[in-house]
Motif scaffolding. Structure first.
Motif, PDB file in Angstrom:
ATOM      1  N   VAL A 125       0.829  -1.204   0.000  1.00  0.00           N
ATOM      2  CA  VAL A 125       0.000   0.000   0.000  1.00  0.00           C
ATOM      3  C   VAL A 125       0.864   1.255   0.000  1.00  0.00           C
ATOM      4  CG1 VAL A 125      -1.700   1.332   1.308  1.00  0.00           C
ATOM      5  CG2 VAL A 125      -1.922  -1.156   1.126  1.00  0.00           C
ATOM      6  N   GLY A 126       1.789   1.333   0.961  1.00  0.00           N
ATOM      7  CA  GLY A 126       2.588   2.548   1.110  1.00  0.00           C
ATOM      8  C   GLY A 126       3.470   2.841  -0.074  1.00  0.00           C
ATOM      9  N   GLU A 127       4.189   1.822  -0.559  1.00  0.00           N
ATOM     10  CA  GLU A 127       5.118   2.073  -1.657  1.00  0.00           C
ATOM     11  C   GLU A 127       4.389   2.358  -2.970  1.00  0.00           C
ATOM     12  OE1 GLU A 127       5.646  -2.399  -0.692  1.00  0.00           O
ATOM     13  OE2 GLU A 127       4.761  -0.612   0.219  1.00  0.00           O
ATOM     14  N   THR A 128       3.211   1.752  -3.159  1.00  0.00           N
ATOM     15  CA  THR A 128       2.440   2.053  -4.368  1.00  0.00           C
ATOM     16  C   THR A 128       1.919   3.484  -4.322  1.00  0.00           C
ATOM     17  OG1 THR A 128       1.781  -0.261  -4.574  1.00  0.00           O
ATOM     18  CG2 THR A 128       0.467   1.347  -5.768  1.00  0.00           C
ATOM     19  N   TRP A 129       1.459   3.909  -3.153  1.00  0.00           N
ATOM     20  CA  TRP A 129       1.012   5.294  -2.994  1.00  0.00           C
ATOM     21  C   TRP A 129       2.162   6.267  -3.234  1.00  0.00           C
ATOM     22  CZ3 TRP A 129       2.746   8.195   1.397  1.00  0.00           C
ATOM     23  CH2 TRP A 129       2.269   9.511   1.418  1.00  0.00           C
ATOM     24  N   LEU A 130       3.349   5.944  -2.705  1.00  0.00           N
ATOM     25  CA  LEU A 130       4.508   6.812  -2.925  1.00  0.00           C
ATOM     26  C   LEU A 130       4.853   6.893  -4.408  1.00  0.00           C
ATOM     27  CD1 LEU A 130       6.851   5.781   0.032  1.00  0.00           C
ATOM     28  CD2 LEU A 130       5.805   8.018  -0.327  1.00  0.00           C
ATOM     29  N   GLY A 151      -6.314   2.726  -4.932  1.00  0.00           N
ATOM     30  CA  GLY A 151      -6.055   2.767  -3.498  1.00  0.00           C
ATOM     31  C   GLY A 151      -7.301   3.045  -2.689  1.00  0.00           C
ATOM     32  N   LEU A 152      -8.139   3.942  -3.160  1.00  0.00           N
ATOM     33  CA  LEU A 152      -9.385   4.251  -2.450  1.00  0.00           C
ATOM     34  C   LEU A 152     -10.336   3.063  -2.483  1.00  0.00           C
ATOM     35  CD1 LEU A 152      -9.946   7.930  -3.624  1.00  0.00           C
ATOM     36  CD2 LEU A 152      -9.518   7.168  -1.283  1.00  0.00           C
ATOM     37  N   ASP A 156     -11.519   0.967   0.907  1.00  0.00           N
ATOM     38  CA  ASP A 156     -12.915   0.723   1.265  1.00  0.00           C
ATOM     39  C   ASP A 156     -13.177  -0.777   1.474  1.00  0.00           C
ATOM     40  OD1 ASP A 156     -13.541   3.386   1.224  1.00  0.00           O
ATOM     41  OD2 ASP A 156     -14.304   3.373  -0.839  1.00  0.00           O
ATOM     42  N   GLU A 157     -12.598  -1.599   0.603  1.00  0.00           N
ATOM     43  CA  GLU A 157     -12.805  -3.044   0.717  1.00  0.00           C
ATOM     44  C   GLU A 157     -12.238  -3.587   2.029  1.00  0.00           C
ATOM     45  OE1 GLU A 157     -10.858  -4.531  -2.720  1.00  0.00           O
ATOM     46  OE2 GLU A 157     -12.477  -3.963  -4.123  1.00  0.00           O
ATOM     47  N   LEU A 158     -11.086  -3.055   2.436  1.00  0.00           N
ATOM     48  CA  LEU A 158     -10.405  -3.559   3.628  1.00  0.00           C
ATOM     49  C   LEU A 158     -10.785  -2.802   4.898  1.00  0.00           C
ATOM     50  CD1 LEU A 158      -6.814  -4.084   2.155  1.00  0.00           C
ATOM     51  CD2 LEU A 158      -8.601  -5.795   2.484  1.00  0.00           C
ATOM     52  N   GLY A 159     -11.514  -1.693   4.730  1.00  0.00           N
ATOM     53  CA  GLY A 159     -11.833  -0.859   5.887  1.00  0.00           C
ATOM     54  C   GLY A 159     -10.588  -0.262   6.515  1.00  0.00           C
ATOM     55  N   ASP A 160      -9.661   0.219   5.672  1.00  0.00           N
ATOM     56  CA  ASP A 160      -8.368   0.740   6.129  1.00  0.00           C
ATOM     57  C   ASP A 160      -8.392   2.269   6.102  1.00  0.00           C
ATOM     58  OD1 ASP A 160      -5.740   1.539   6.475  1.00  0.00           O
ATOM     59  OD2 ASP A 160      -4.904  -0.057   5.243  1.00  0.00           O
TER      60      ASP A 160
END
Length: 407
Positions: A125-130, A151-152, A156-160
């Motif tokens: 998640v973090g590295e893809t966002w970066l 990412g959004l 939503d799917e993971l409730g993160d």
């Protein structure tokens, strides 16, 4: 590790965590807790909350200290064969270099984090966002928008909620960069709400208010822009940082222009803010201040001041590889009309690179001195050689001397 060493490491980690949670709650930053924790480490940083000092220095734009801490931690993680820790540190390094304007270094760290993340099954998640954020900074908006949307959806799917916050910020920036102010305002509005729902008073890693304010001004929602300015002023009062100082000054110029007021006082404050911020700090923010100043001068029909600011902005954007922002600055220059730089005239960045090269410095040394990548140094030198009609560094010093004599 002895029991005594273990106790010291545990206490250091507890102090780092206490510091971090107090800051996020909006309390004054008790940096003495960091100092005591670092003292307890005795030069042997532990994985237990050991990134907190670097997160703090990264948040307050002390780029060198953050990088040094993260590099030290990474060496320890490699020596220990701790791949999950390495992955976390590479991600932090990628973000640190993004903020520092060292985007080639950021790309290397992000790529390494992605490779390790794939092996570890982290979800990335973090590295893809970066990576998406770096794409957005470089003007690759379609790729960045896809990262934000994916990412959004996944958040939503993971409730993160953390993933949702960072991807909302990216979505807002992409929309703002694409000229879609209303869409950007909606993303930032939701971001503010999610931060509030999480009970976070100081979201250390998220610096979005200046972009939110710019989007609100672009959408004509000056009440929301004023609210954003108040929020940014509160963050600055709680902990002054280079990015908050420049963001406030830039936002005040935008708001003054939007209300039809004479922005002269705000432009003077903006110039003073740039002088007060160290030259190597937050280079993208510094260049965006010049862009806003140039636009304000142009609208006030002060052509000379506008041209000076916009030419400098374009050069600073080019130096860090912010292609979309450079194009925007040059588009603003084209709207001024009149004199433009001669084809053989060196830009400010080209001149700085040329003078350092003429002193015998290597490309790496020049890159480090100017906070740009070696590839950017090479590109600038190529343009210098072409403009001056030379082919080697040996000719550079003599030609610069002749240029100075002609002027």
């Amino acid at each position: 590790m002895s029991a005594v060493d273990g106790d010291r490491a545990l206490l250091a980690g507890a102090l780092f965590q206490l510091f971090f949670q107090e800051v996020r709650a909006g309390l004054p930053a008790r940096t003495e807790l960091l100092d005591r924790g670092l003292e307890l480490e005795g030069g042997r940083p532990s994985w237990l909350a050991g990134t907190v000092p670097a997160i703090w220095w990264k948040a307050i734009d002390e780029h060198d200290r953050a990088r040094e801490r993260l590099d030290t931690l990474l060496r320890h993680a490699v020596a220990a064969g701790d791949e999950p820790w390495q992955h976390e540190l590479l991600t932090h390094l990628g973000e640190a270099e993004l903020v520092a304007g060292r985007w080639d270094a950021a790309a290397r760290h992000i790529a390494a984090a992605r490779e390790l993340g794939e092996q570890l099954g982290t979800g990335m998640v973090g590295e893809t966002w970066l990576g998406g954020t770096l794409d957005a900074y470089r003007g690759r908006l379609a790729a960045a928008r896809q990262v934000a949307e994916d990412g959004l959806r996944r958040a939503d799917e993971l409730g993160d909620p953390w993933s949702r916050r960072i991807h909302l910020q990216l979505a807002g920036f992409v929309a703002l960069s694409a000229g879609q102010a209303g869409e950007a305002v909606a993303a930032y509005r939701e971001l503010v709400a999610t931060i509030g729902d999480a009970g976070i008073a100081e979201p250390l890693g998220q610096r979005f208010e200046p972009d939110w304010i710019e989007a609100c001004v672009g959408a004509g929602d000056l009440d929301a822009a004023t609210d954003g300015l108040a929020r940014l002023a509160e963050r600055h009062a709680r902990q002054p940082r280079p990015w908050t100082a420049l963001g406030l000054a830039r936002s005040r110029v935008l708001l003054a222009g939007a209300t039809g007021a004479d922005p002269s006082a705000e432009l003077a404050e903006l110039a003073a803010a740039r002088v007060a911020v160290p030259a190597g700090a937050v280079p993208l923010d510094r260049a965006r201040c010049l862009l806003v100043a140039g636009m304000a001068h142009r609208r006030a029909r002060r052509k000379r001041e506008a041209r000076t600011a916009l030419e400098a902005a374009a050069a600073e954007f080019a130096a860090i590889g912010a292609g979309a922002f450079e194009a925007r600055a040059r588009a603003e220059l084209a709207r001024i009309g009149g004199r433009t730089a001669a084809p053989t005239e060196l830009t400010p960045t080209e001149e700085r690179v040329a003078r350092l090269a003429a002193q015998g410095r290597t490309n790496r040394a020049i890159a480090d001195a100017l906070f740009i990548s070696p590839k950017t140094v090479e590109a600038n030198l190529a343009r210098v050689y072409r403009k001056l009609g030379i082919a080697t560094r040996a000719e550079l010093g003599a030609e610069l001397g002749r240029e100075a004599a002609r002027h």
